[in-house]
Design an enzyme around this catalytic site. Structure first.
Site, PDB file in Angstrom:
ATOM      1  N   ASP A 117      17.793  -7.278   3.137  1.00 11.31           N
ATOM      2  CA  ASP A 117      17.256  -6.213   2.631  1.00 11.31           C
ATOM      3  C   ASP A 117      17.818  -4.800   2.580  1.00 11.31           C
ATOM      4  O   ASP A 117      18.720  -4.911   2.303  1.00 11.31           O
ATOM      5  CB  ASP A 117      15.746  -6.141   3.447  1.00 11.31           C
ATOM      6  N   TYR A 150      12.754   4.048  -0.861  1.00 12.17           N
ATOM      7  CA  TYR A 150      12.837   3.582  -2.152  1.00 12.17           C
ATOM      8  C   TYR A 150      12.758   4.570  -2.998  1.00 12.17           C
ATOM      9  O   TYR A 150      13.579   4.764  -3.974  1.00 12.17           O
ATOM     10  CB  TYR A 150      11.478   2.663  -2.290  1.00 12.17           C
ATOM     11  N   HIS A 167      13.487 -14.610   2.619  1.00 12.67           N
ATOM     12  CA  HIS A 167      13.924 -13.130   2.721  1.00 12.67           C
ATOM     13  C   HIS A 167      13.861 -12.602   4.160  1.00 12.67           C
ATOM     14  O   HIS A 167      15.067 -11.994   4.514  1.00 12.67           O
ATOM     15  CB  HIS A 167      12.872 -12.281   1.982  1.00 12.67           C
TER      16      HIS A 167
END
Length: 461
Positions: A234, A381, A437
């Site tokens: 990630d 982000y 993930h």
């Protein structure tokens, strides 16, 4: 056909072929020496010239006050649940009936004090870098005379935490007890990304992946490691990739379990592979994981809405879930369902306890709750995707040795051709038999072994 027309067609074909080839294989080069230098992410202005920043490394233990826990208890008991959509399972998001079961478990059976003991089983520290306190776990192995440990920094992502690595850490620091050999011993450093976990949040705009990379390189140097390995999934994969590109004289090898780079091949090859799989997706494992491409694209579309919200209005979204523990749990835990196995959205409990325990999942949620930093975690982000990225991992090649563990249910799946293009020194690309993930959390043994075998190859150079 005249020779002029023939020549024109040939030259046009060559030109079109060159354009397509260039689009699929954009030229990359080594990054120039890092010019990041010292930045300041603390409150206000840097300390006045002549004063010294505190660079000490201080011991840290997780010890949340009773006041915080009592407030949590009251909020949990006063939850206002949303109406349930009948027979929807997790296809509309977190099922409200199952959330009521999670609430009861949280109130009646889950113990944060027990979680604190688990978190404190490893030594933890704080140190101030560029104006903010950086938290990290530091686990040293027990070495016999003549043995040396290989330092490795392992970085988590969103919505994870350092707790993801707690099962894997002993597999790296004590490999003989976990299927490894004496040469596989590591000294492990697991930092909380600034704005996550127990690390202080940056107080200035612009803290993108490159900035985290700079801080973590300084951390490793401060701990006495001028040569070290990096690993991540990630955001961790992007931050550690930036470290490899920016500091190739320090990073001995880069290992990832998520594809941090993409180009036209990433999108075109799966589409063309639907019709010509033997040419564009020659490995059957890629075919199994990427085809039919419409299903894959639909999964990605369904699971990436959060990214647009957090890359545009993180403070707005963060305010809502920062005020409600059940809202926070729904927002985070839903990712541990469908990012592990997409089909689990069809299950009434999201399949959450098939790969994880509720205790482990709630501990990860609690790390966000007790620190009140879900909004600051979202801001990464905004910074990286909203214009403050220096795009090191997009415009420069990673020239240090790379290893990649390809888990079948990874949300951001990548193929070997793309990975090799950006990482010409790709030494290991392995297809994992299972996992999604949150690889370190779900399949720590598989990930640990892949790290070990990659580092063996690098050490043999």
């Amino acid at each position: 056909m005249g020779w002029k027309l023939t020549l024109f067609i040939v030259l046009s074909a060559v030109a079109v072929g060159y354009i397509i080839h260039s689009s699929l294989n954009p030229p990359l080069k080594a990054a120039p020496p890092s010019d990041i230098g010292d930045e300041w992410w603390g409150r206000g202005l840097p300390e006045v010239s002549g004063s010294k920043q505190d660079t000490s490394v201080r011991k840290f233990r997780v010890n949340v006050s009773d006041e915080v826990l009592n407030d949590l208890d009251a909020r949990l008991r006063n939850t206002r649940f949303v109406d349930r959509v009948e027979d929807a399972a997790f296809r509309y998001g977190f099922d409200s009936d199952y959330m009521k079961q999670v609430q009861r478990y949280w109130l009646e059976r889950y113990s944060w004090r027990d979680a604190e003991k688990r978190l404190n089983q490893f030594d933890q520290f704080l140190t101030n870098i560029e104006g903010i306190d950086v938290h990290f776990v530091h686990v040293k192995p027990k070495l016999k005379p003549g043995q040396k440990a290989k330092p490795i920094i392992i970085v988590h992502g969103w919505p994870g935490s350092i707790y993801e690595f707690y099962k894997m850490i002993p597999m790296l620091t004590d490999p003989l007890s976990h299927g490894g050999s004496a040469e596989d011993i590591f000294e492990v450093i697991c930092p909380s990304i600034p704005g996550y976990g127990f690390s202080e949040a940056p107080h200035k705009q612009g803290f993108a992946a490159y900035a985290a990379a700079g801080i973590f390189n300084k951390l490793m140097l401060r701990l006495g490691f001028d040569k070290y390995y990096v690993q991540g999934g990630d955001w961790g994969s992007i931050i550690t990739l930036n470290m490899a590109i920016m500091y190739p004289s320090n990073v001995k090898g880069y290992h990832a379990n998520m594809g941090a780079q993409s180009n036209l091949k990433s999108f075109l090859y799966p589409i063309l592979g639907q019709y010509l799989p033997s040419i564009f997706l020659p490995d059957k494992r890629d075919q199994e994981r990427l085809l039919p491409v419409t299903d894959r694209m639909l999964d990605l579309l369904q699971e990436s809405g959060y990214m647009h919200i957090q890359a545009t209005k993180p403070q707005t979204a963060g305010q809502g879930v920062n005020d409600s523990p059940i809202g926070l749990a729904a927002y985070i835990l839903e990712k541990f369902s469908t990012w592990t196995i997409p089909q689990w959205r069809d299950l009434p409990d999201g399949g959450l306890t098939k790969s994880f325990t509720l205790d482990d999942l709630l501990t990860n949620v609690m790390i966000y709750w007790v620190n009140g930093n879900i909004a600051s975690s979202m801001r990464l982000y905004k910074e990286e995707l909203g214009g403050n990225s220096r795009k090191y991992h997009e415009i420069y090649a990673n020239l240090v040795p790379m290893g990649y563990a390809s888990f079948p249910n990874e949300l951001f799946y990548n193929i070997r051709a793309v990975t090799k293009h950006y990482n010409p020194n790709l030494m290991s690309f392995n297809y994992m038999p299972r996992g999604g993930h949150f690889a370190a959390f779900e399949e720590p043994q598989l990930l640990a072994e892949d790290i070990r075998q990659f580092v063996r190859k690098v050490e043999a150079l």
